[in-house]
Design a protein around this motif. Structure first.
Motif, mmCIF file in Angstrom:
data_model
loop_
_atom_site.group_PDB
_atom_site.id
_atom_site.type_symbol
_atom_site.label_atom_id
_atom_site.label_comp_id
_atom_site.label_asym_id
_atom_site.label_seq_id
_atom_site.Cartn_x
_atom_site.Cartn_y
_atom_site.Cartn_z
ATOM 1 N N VAL A 26 18.909 22.832 34.805
ATOM 2 C CA VAL A 26 17.963 23.928 35.043
ATOM 3 C C VAL A 26 17.292 23.737 36.407
ATOM 4 O O VAL A 26 17.102 24.703 37.151
ATOM 5 N N ILE A 27 16.967 22.502 36.744
ATOM 6 C CA ILE A 27 16.404 22.219 38.069
ATOM 7 C C ILE A 27 17.389 22.657 39.145
ATOM 8 O O ILE A 27 17.015 23.316 40.117
ATOM 9 N N VAL A 34 24.915 25.928 42.918
ATOM 10 C CA VAL A 34 25.946 26.471 42.035
ATOM 11 C C VAL A 34 27.012 25.408 41.782
ATOM 12 O O VAL A 34 27.239 24.526 42.611
ATOM 13 N N LEU A 35 27.629 25.524 40.618
ATOM 14 C CA LEU A 35 28.726 24.620 40.294
ATOM 15 C C LEU A 35 29.944 24.984 41.116
ATOM 16 O O LEU A 35 30.223 26.167 41.347
ATOM 17 N N LYS A 36 30.678 24.000 41.538
ATOM 18 C CA LYS A 36 31.894 24.229 42.315
ATOM 19 C C LYS A 36 33.121 23.909 41.474
ATOM 20 O O LYS A 36 33.018 23.298 40.426
ATOM 21 N N GLY A 37 34.247 24.304 41.957
ATOM 22 C CA GLY A 37 35.508 23.973 41.305
ATOM 23 C C GLY A 37 35.705 24.714 40.002
ATOM 24 O O GLY A 37 35.198 25.818 39.796
ATOM 25 N N VAL A 38 36.438 24.085 39.093
ATOM 26 C CA VAL A 38 36.769 24.696 37.808
ATOM 27 C C VAL A 38 35.507 24.990 36.997
ATOM 28 O O VAL A 38 35.380 26.056 36.399
ATOM 29 N N ALA A 39 34.544 24.066 37.013
ATOM 30 C CA ALA A 39 33.303 24.290 36.263
ATOM 31 C C ALA A 39 32.606 25.551 36.760
ATOM 32 O O ALA A 39 32.110 26.353 35.960
ATOM 33 N N GLY A 40 32.555 25.761 38.057
ATOM 34 C CA GLY A 40 31.934 26.950 38.618
ATOM 35 C C GLY A 40 32.676 28.227 38.288
ATOM 36 O O GLY A 40 32.088 29.302 38.178
ATOM 37 N N THR A 41 33.973 28.106 38.100
ATOM 38 C CA THR A 41 34.790 29.266 37.759
ATOM 39 C C THR A 41 34.537 29.722 36.330
ATOM 40 O O THR A 41 34.436 30.919 36.058
ATOM 41 N N TYR A 42 34.388 28.773 35.426
ATOM 42 C CA TYR A 42 34.285 29.116 34.011
ATOM 43 C C TYR A 42 32.871 29.158 33.470
ATOM 44 O O TYR A 42 32.616 29.836 32.486
ATOM 45 N N ARG A 43 31.977 28.433 34.056
ATOM 46 C CA ARG A 43 30.601 28.394 33.547
ATOM 47 C C ARG A 43 29.747 29.345 34.378
ATOM 48 O O ARG A 43 29.285 29.003 35.448
ATOM 49 N N ARG A 44 29.500 30.544 33.860
ATOM 50 C CA ARG A 44 28.836 31.607 34.605
ATOM 51 C C ARG A 44 27.418 31.920 34.128
ATOM 52 O O ARG A 44 26.782 32.820 34.661
ATOM 53 N N TYR A 45 26.933 31.219 33.123
ATOM 54 C CA TYR A 45 25.596 31.510 32.603
ATOM 55 C C TYR A 45 24.563 31.300 33.708
ATOM 56 O O TYR A 45 24.628 30.337 34.458
ATOM 57 N N ASN A 46 23.569 32.211 33.819
ATOM 58 C CA ASN A 46 22.622 32.155 34.931
ATOM 59 C C ASN A 46 21.301 31.443 34.614
ATOM 60 O O ASN A 46 20.467 31.291 35.499
ATOM 61 N N PHE A 47 21.082 31.047 33.362
ATOM 62 C CA PHE A 47 19.897 30.271 32.972
ATOM 63 C C PHE A 47 18.578 30.983 33.289
ATOM 64 O O PHE A 47 17.567 30.330 33.530
ATOM 65 N N GLU A 50 15.608 29.942 31.041
ATOM 66 C CA GLU A 50 15.280 28.542 31.297
ATOM 67 C C GLU A 50 14.621 28.372 32.665
ATOM 68 O O GLU A 50 13.673 27.589 32.820
ATOM 69 N N LYS A 51 15.116 29.119 33.663
ATOM 70 C CA LYS A 51 14.522 29.052 35.005
ATOM 71 C C LYS A 51 13.102 29.611 34.978
ATOM 72 O O LYS A 51 12.195 29.038 35.593
ATOM 73 N N LEU A 52 12.899 30.706 34.272
ATOM 74 C CA LEU A 52 11.564 31.289 34.158
ATOM 75 C C LEU A 52 10.587 30.278 33.558
ATOM 76 O O LEU A 52 9.488 30.079 34.081
ATOM 77 N N ALA A 53 10.999 29.634 32.473
ATOM 78 C CA ALA A 53 10.128 28.650 31.827
ATOM 79 C C ALA A 53 9.848 27.466 32.757
ATOM 80 O O ALA A 53 8.711 26.999 32.855
ATOM 81 N N ALA A 54 10.875 26.998 33.449
ATOM 82 C CA ALA A 54 10.713 25.854 34.346
ATOM 83 C C ALA A 54 9.805 26.196 35.526
ATOM 84 O O ALA A 54 8.930 25.410 35.908
ATOM 85 N N LEU A 55 10.004 27.366 36.112
ATOM 86 C CA LEU A 55 9.186 27.773 37.253
ATOM 87 C C LEU A 55 7.750 28.049 36.836
ATOM 88 O O LEU A 55 6.808 27.767 37.585
#
Length: 74
Positions: A26-27, A34-47, A50-55
């Motif tokens: 979340v940080i 952003v995630l790079k490579g295969v993880a960045g291709t498949y993991r698209r959730y924008n959080f 979670e970002k709102l709560a953290a900020l």
């Protein structure tokens, strides 16, 4: 002492969010990383929730520090 740079604000936020218990992924999302490579291709959730709560947690921390300093100075 090293001169202060704007990037220090990002570093401070990340460091203190971790201290406050914010999950590392979340940080990273709050920093705009952003995630790079295969993880960045498949993991698209924008959080967004979670970002709102953290900020908000970070904002409360910063404002709380400011209020405490103003109170102590009075």
């Amino acid at each position: 002492m090293q001169p202060w740079v704007v990037h220090d604000l990002r570093r401070s936020m990340a460091t203190h969010m971790e201290r406050l218990g914010v999950a590392p992924h979340v940080i990273e999302a709050c920093l705009g990383h952003v995630l790079k490579g295969v993880a960045g291709t498949y993991r698209r959730y924008n959080f967004l929730p979670e970002k709102l709560a953290a900020l908000q947690l970070w904002a409360n921390e910063v404002v709380g520090e400011k209020r405490a300093r103003l109170r102590d100075a009075a």
